[in-house]
Write a protein that holds these residues in place. Structure first.
Motif, PDB file in Angstrom:
ATOM      1  N   MET A 282     -12.511  -2.133  90.960  1.00  0.00           N
ATOM      2  CA  MET A 282     -11.260  -2.712  90.825  1.00  0.00           C
ATOM      3  C   MET A 282     -10.782  -3.278  92.059  1.00  0.00           C
ATOM      4  SD  MET A 282      -8.928  -3.251  88.584  1.00  0.00           S
ATOM      5  CE  MET A 282      -7.624  -4.444  89.008  1.00  0.00           C
ATOM      6  N   GLU A 283     -10.425  -4.948  91.631  1.00  0.00           N
ATOM      7  CA  GLU A 283     -10.366  -5.562  92.813  1.00  0.00           C
ATOM      8  C   GLU A 283      -9.096  -5.564  93.509  1.00  0.00           C
ATOM      9  OE1 GLU A 283     -10.464  -6.345  89.468  1.00  0.00           O
ATOM     10  OE2 GLU A 283      -9.297  -8.010  89.003  1.00  0.00           O
ATOM     11  N   HIS A 284      -8.458  -4.455  93.909  1.00  0.00           N
ATOM     12  CA  HIS A 284      -6.987  -4.359  94.591  1.00  0.00           C
ATOM     13  C   HIS A 284      -7.103  -5.235  95.974  1.00  0.00           C
ATOM     14  CE1 HIS A 284      -7.304  -0.353  92.265  1.00  0.00           C
ATOM     15  NE2 HIS A 284      -6.315  -1.221  91.715  1.00  0.00           N
ATOM     16  N   ALA A 314     -20.315  -8.549  94.689  1.00  0.00           N
ATOM     17  CA  ALA A 314     -20.056  -9.838  94.598  1.00  0.00           C
ATOM     18  C   ALA A 314     -18.791 -10.074  93.441  1.00  0.00           C
ATOM     19  CB  ALA A 314     -21.341 -10.549  94.091  1.00  0.00           C
ATOM     20  N   HIS A 315     -18.916  -9.466  92.266  1.00  0.00           N
ATOM     21  CA  HIS A 315     -17.845  -9.794  91.392  1.00  0.00           C
ATOM     22  C   HIS A 315     -16.289  -9.357  92.001  1.00  0.00           C
ATOM     23  CE1 HIS A 315     -16.336  -9.274  87.211  1.00  0.00           C
ATOM     24  NE2 HIS A 315     -15.483  -8.533  87.712  1.00  0.00           N
ATOM     25  N   GLU A 316     -16.344  -8.132  92.370  1.00  0.00           N
ATOM     26  CA  GLU A 316     -15.012  -7.685  93.089  1.00  0.00           C
ATOM     27  C   GLU A 316     -14.501  -8.613  94.235  1.00  0.00           C
ATOM     28  OE1 GLU A 316     -13.609  -5.798  91.202  1.00  0.00           O
ATOM     29  OE2 GLU A 316     -15.020  -4.880  90.141  1.00  0.00           O
ATOM     30  N   THR A 317     -15.551  -9.022  95.132  1.00  0.00           N
ATOM     31  CA  THR A 317     -15.249  -9.828  96.282  1.00  0.00           C
ATOM     32  C   THR A 317     -14.651 -11.187  95.692  1.00  0.00           C
ATOM     33  OG1 THR A 317     -16.893  -8.601  97.368  1.00  0.00           O
ATOM     34  CG2 THR A 317     -15.977 -10.633  98.434  1.00  0.00           C
ATOM     35  N   ALA A 318     -15.246 -11.504  94.718  1.00  0.00           N
ATOM     36  CA  ALA A 318     -14.859 -12.912  94.058  1.00  0.00           C
ATOM     37  C   ALA A 318     -13.629 -13.092  93.647  1.00  0.00           C
ATOM     38  CB  ALA A 318     -15.999 -13.447  92.755  1.00  0.00           C
ATOM     39  N   HIS A 319     -13.250 -11.462  92.938  1.00  0.00           N
ATOM     40  CA  HIS A 319     -11.785 -11.707  92.483  1.00  0.00           C
ATOM     41  C   HIS A 319     -10.884 -11.802  93.695  1.00  0.00           C
ATOM     42  CE1 HIS A 319     -11.968 -10.532  88.570  1.00  0.00           C
ATOM     43  NE2 HIS A 319     -12.630  -9.508  88.700  1.00  0.00           N
ATOM     44  N   MET A 320     -11.061 -11.590  95.006  1.00  0.00           N
ATOM     45  CA  MET A 320     -10.165 -11.991  95.938  1.00  0.00           C
ATOM     46  C   MET A 320      -9.568 -13.461  95.864  1.00  0.00           C
ATOM     47  SD  MET A 320      -9.758  -9.057  97.549  1.00  0.00           S
ATOM     48  CE  MET A 320     -10.751  -7.834  96.273  1.00  0.00           C
ATOM     49  N   LYS A 337     -10.183 -14.643  84.862  1.00  0.00           N
ATOM     50  CA  LYS A 337     -10.510 -14.017  86.467  1.00  0.00           C
ATOM     51  C   LYS A 337     -11.941 -13.256  85.902  1.00  0.00           C
ATOM     52  CE  LYS A 337      -7.809  -9.629  85.977  1.00  0.00           C
ATOM     53  NZ  LYS A 337      -8.720  -8.662  86.182  1.00  0.00           N
ATOM     54  N   GLU A 338     -12.137 -12.861  84.862  1.00  0.00           N
ATOM     55  CA  GLU A 338     -13.285 -11.849  84.663  1.00  0.00           C
ATOM     56  C   GLU A 338     -14.646 -12.961  84.609  1.00  0.00           C
ATOM     57  OE1 GLU A 338     -13.535  -8.952  85.129  1.00  0.00           O
ATOM     58  OE2 GLU A 338     -11.243  -8.689  85.336  1.00  0.00           O
ATOM     59  N   VAL A 339     -14.458 -13.879  83.963  1.00  0.00           N
ATOM     60  CA  VAL A 339     -15.520 -14.852  83.775  1.00  0.00           C
ATOM     61  C   VAL A 339     -15.678 -15.513  85.300  1.00  0.00           C
ATOM     62  CG1 VAL A 339     -16.186 -17.209  83.070  1.00  0.00           C
ATOM     63  CG2 VAL A 339     -15.327 -15.531  81.522  1.00  0.00           C
TER      64      VAL A 339
END
Ligand SMILES: [Zn+2]
Length: 852
Positions: A282-284, A314-320, A337-339
């Motif tokens: 989870m991208e907090h 990479a997914h969570e980091t991309a969420h930043m 954001k998920e895509v």
């Protein structure tokens, strides 16, 4: 379109009246009212976290904001009124109105310009995930309101200042960096006080803190200090994994800074490993949470686990950037954001795993599952209207997770990689630290291309369903192609066009020729086909990047059914199987012919991903689409083929795929007897060892086949089972396996009581066995009551439960009688909730097709 226009109108009328009752959750109108009134929002929060898990967490929040004029201020706090203590508005003690999980400060107490509301409260534990030695917040999508009074909507971003009083032996981590302990008074005895610096603007769902007994690893990468909090006691395991985890984050961060041309925006960078975390991550912002067991891997980790870990990081980091820096305005755009996170993750990670066929992996992971919903009458658009944030959970499903990534690849292909990247850069820069909708991005992309992105988006994103394609091939007198055309149609008769870039495969002996085609209108002539020799087959979705039902022309259908295994390339072969399955469901291929092709092709399939896909198609066709007589005539060859596959499998995982297909389809007396010997451990399979869950499934499959000793087998399995959770689950499911219909009826009747539905995986397993294909005649009586329960299940169960309940009920049925029960149920309930109607229709789709 209709929904969105209507919602806009609805909003305007409601916004005017701020005295009407608000109702529970966060309705659209309330969100819009607050968004218009409140500016420069800041929360100064303090929590006192006791070590004792059941002792209350007390808190105090000071909320500062500007108003253009006096205005009522509605906080969300989904807790009983007695959890609210002292409330002061602009320094004056105030008695707020409390209703439906809201705390309402009247307009008269507020003032133009700066306001401050101070509230003392007792936090609810609902979203605090309290364990004996630690706790962590998880507020997505709108659960911060369980913990503290706030404006729980994504487009009221705020700066947070946090102070935590925690037991002296605990660590604490949050979005902001830690400050010194000076000032702010003294913590209670036995506690220490941790203060965190003010954050960048964040929505409530990204605000987070973790406190507890954690170990900390620190590393520096590219001048940036990173910390990893964890609770792993195996020091060697930590040592083995830590550098890889830091490196993967560092690589993802620098890749994203480069791609977006925007530096990481949230200052410090920490990661926290949580045991038994609900999600993989989870991208907090500034404090990403991960599932510890999928990050700290064992030495025996497979290639797939390594790839999954790298992809998650990479997914969570991309969420930043995608989600945290620019956030959706409302949760109807959560798919975006998920895509983007997945899309970036694939670009970052895939090149490091050259031995994986990523194109085939993408195809098989997305197309079949997306189509399973999108081909049905229960299809929903990617972008849906969302009237209240309390319903946000219902948006999640295959259309968001599996269709949207396909759509995004098509968008990049249409624009070109560079224009797409530049458009994303502009979008991130323009809306940094703010919010945007999908349409805001569409406008930016539209200005960068001659293509009509808005029209493209309408078909792909705003509307439901998928296109259908027909191929027309004309051959001249010399046996060469005169023309090759693809015709696109909208099966729902709206006249929609789904523009897409595909690669049409023309098959020749031992070779595949791919021809690019841009499908922008109703009829597309495939340039480059004219003059070529007549092919053995035309597979329009040759490279697996197109989306829709590709109806095969007669010659290609016949050829592929007889020779699909001759296609030399694994990706084209995988795409051929996906297309053949679609043609089977569209009643263009007879089920018997499909099964025969699978049985012939399976022994020659060399790609494990394809083998697994074909085996699952085989199992489903066997039970769902073959008639009793067709099934009987193929029993011997099905079982022989699968047994040989077990013998031939080169690895444990290959053998297991074949064995599971055998276990699920075996019906002959001798075949079942062999399965029983394996279960009794009288027969060993070289190279394949069974764990407890495998033996449990075998016992269940034997029982549902009513072998003479079925009762003894169930009893022995119950006694054999060591793990207490699995033992309890098995005992719960046992009555659903009984050969006595009366016992099965009682097993079903239990589910009328919500208490008996709490353990959802147990319930679903029971329902699936009650409705097993071998028992479908008796099980007809369960269908209507199961549908009657669905609304209650939605109200009391987890977000995925209604769909899974419907699937478990209907997947074993293939009869016209049950199809009629479902149709009759829908006809008798014209006012049935729309999303739930879609749920039933997509679950019933294959039943309707089979019954036809
Ligand atoms: Zn995500």
């Amino acid at each position: 379109m209709f929904n969105i226009l209507l919602a806009g109108f609805f909003l305007m009328t409601l916004q005017a009246s701020t005295t009407s009752p608000i109702g529970p959750g966060v309705p659209e109108a309330l969100a819009a009212e607050r968004r218009a009134a409140i500016q420069n929002l800041r929360y100064d929060l303090r929590f006192i976290v006791p070590a004792e898990r059941t002792a209350p967490v007390r808190g105090r929040v000071r909320v500062r904001f500007d108003l253009k004029a006096p205005h009522r201020v509605v906080f969300d706090f989904a807790q009983p009124a007695d959890r609210i203590g002292h409330v002061a508005v602009n320094g004056r003690e105030t008695k707020p109105q409390i209703a439906d999980g809201h705390l309402i400060v009247p307009s008269a107490a507020t003032t133009r310009g700066a306001n401050e509301v101070e509230i003392e409260f007792v936090a609810g534990d609902d979203a605090l995930n309290r364990n004996d030695e630690f706790l962590y917040t998880l507020f997505v999508p709108a659960r911060a309101q369980f913990a503290f009074p706030c404006f729980d909507q994504p487009d009221l971003k705020a700066r947070y200042t946090l102070t935590l009083d925690v037991p002296e032996s605990w660590q604490a981590v949050a979005n902001g960096r830690e400050l010194g302990e000076a000032g702010q008074g003294a913590p209670p005895p036995g506690f220490k006080r941790v203060r965190f610096a003010e954050t960048e603007p964040l929505p409530t769902y990204l605000f987070a803190f973790v406190a507890g007994k954690f170990s900390v690893e620190t590393a520096t990468r590219g001048g940036r200090v990173m910390r990893m909090f964890h609770r792993e006691t195996d020091a060697a395991k930590v040592a083995r994994n830590r550098d890889a985890i830091f490196d993967l984050h560092a690589r993802a961060l620098s890749w994203l800074e480069d791609y977006t041309a925007i530096p990481y925006a949230f200052g410090k960078f920490d990661i926290v490993m949580i045991p038994s975390f609900q999600f993989s991550g989870m991208e907090h912002a500034g404090a990403i949470l991960y599932n510890q067991s999928s990050q700290l891997l064992d030495e025996s980790a497979t290639q797939n686990q390594l790839l999954d870990r790298a992809s998650t990081i990479a997914h969570e980091t991309a969420h930043m950037w995608f989600g945290d820096l620019v956030t959706m305005q409302w949760f109807n755009d959560v798919w975006m954001k998920e895509v983007f996170a997945n899309f970036m993750a694939a670009k970052i990670v895939n090149p490091s795993f050259p031995e994986v066929n990523h194109e085939l992996r993408f195809l098989l992971a997305h197309y079949p599952t997306a189509s399973q919903v999108d081909r049905t009458a229960g299809a929903n658009p990617i972008r849906q209207h969302l009237a209240n944030l309390s319903e946000a959970g219902q948006l999640y499903g295959p259309i968001i997770y599996q269709k949207a990534p396909i759509v995004m690849r098509q968008l990049e292909a249409m624009l070109g990689e560079q224009a797409f990247r530049d458009g994303l850069r502009e979008y991130l820069k323009r809306y940094a630290f703010g919010n945007a909708t999908w349409l805001d991005l569409v406008r930016i992309l539209d200005s960068r291309t001659p293509q009509n992105v808005a029209a493209w988006s309408r078909a792909w994103v705003e509307e439901r369903g998928r296109p259908e394609f027909e191929t027309t091939i004309d051959v001249d007198s010399r046996g060469r192609i005169a023309s090759l055309n693809l015709t696109m149609a909208d099966p729902l008769k709206r006249g929609l066009i789904w523009p897409q870039r595909i690669q049409v495969a023309l098959g020749y002996p031992g070779a595949v020729r791919l021809l690019p085609a841009a499908l922008d209108g109703r009829v597309t002539a495939v340039a480059g086909a004219a003059g070529l020799e007549r092919p053995l087959y035309v597979l329009p979705n040759g490279a697996g990047v197109g989306y829709g039902l590709f109806v095969l022309d007669d010659a290609s259908r016949i050829y592929l059914l007889e020779h699909v295994e001759d296609i030399p390339d694994a990706l084209t072969r995988g795409s051929a199987w996906v297309t053949l399955w679609d043609n089977l469901l569209a009643a263009r291929i007879r089920p018997g012919a499909f099964v025969d092709a699978a049985l012939r092709a399976l022994p020659r399939e060399t790609d494990e991903q394809n083998t697994q896909r074909i085996l699952s198609y085989l199992t489903r066709t066997f039970w769902k689409y073959l008639s009793e007589a067709e099934r009987q005539s193929r029993t011997v060859i099905v079982e022989r083929t699968l047994r040989q596959g077990i013998d031939r499998g080169a690895t444990q995982s290959q053998k297991a795929s074949w064995f599971n297909a055998y276990r699920d389809t075996v019906v002959s007396k001798d075949g079942v007897a062999w399965l029983e010997r394996v279960w009794r451990r009288d027969e060993r399979i070289p190279g394949l060892t069974f764990a407890e869950p495998d033996e449990i499934t075998m016992a269940m499959e034997l029982a549902v086949r009513e072998v003479p000793s079925w009762q003894g087998i169930l009893q022995a399995q119950l006694e054999r089972t060591q793990n207490p959770d699995r033992k309890a689950r098995f005992a719960f499911v046992m009555p659903a396996l009984s050969a006595d219909p009366a016992v099965r009826e009682q097993a079903f009747a239990r589910f009328q009581n919500v208490e008996n539905r709490r353990r959802e995986p147990w319930v679903l397993e029971s329902v699936a066995y009650l409705n097993h294909p071998l028992r479908q005649t008796h099980a007809q009586r369960f269908v209507r009551p199961a549908l009657d329960l669905l609304r209650e299940i939605r109200a009391t169960g987890d977000i995925f439960f209604p769909q899974r309940w419907s699937d478990a009920t209907l997947s074993g049925h293939a009869s016209p009688e049950v199809a009629d029960i479902v149709r009759d149920f829908l006809a008798r309930n014209p006012q049935y909730p729309e999303r739930l109607r879609w749920t039933i229709l997509s679950a019933a789709d294959e039943l309707f097709r089979a019954a036809r």
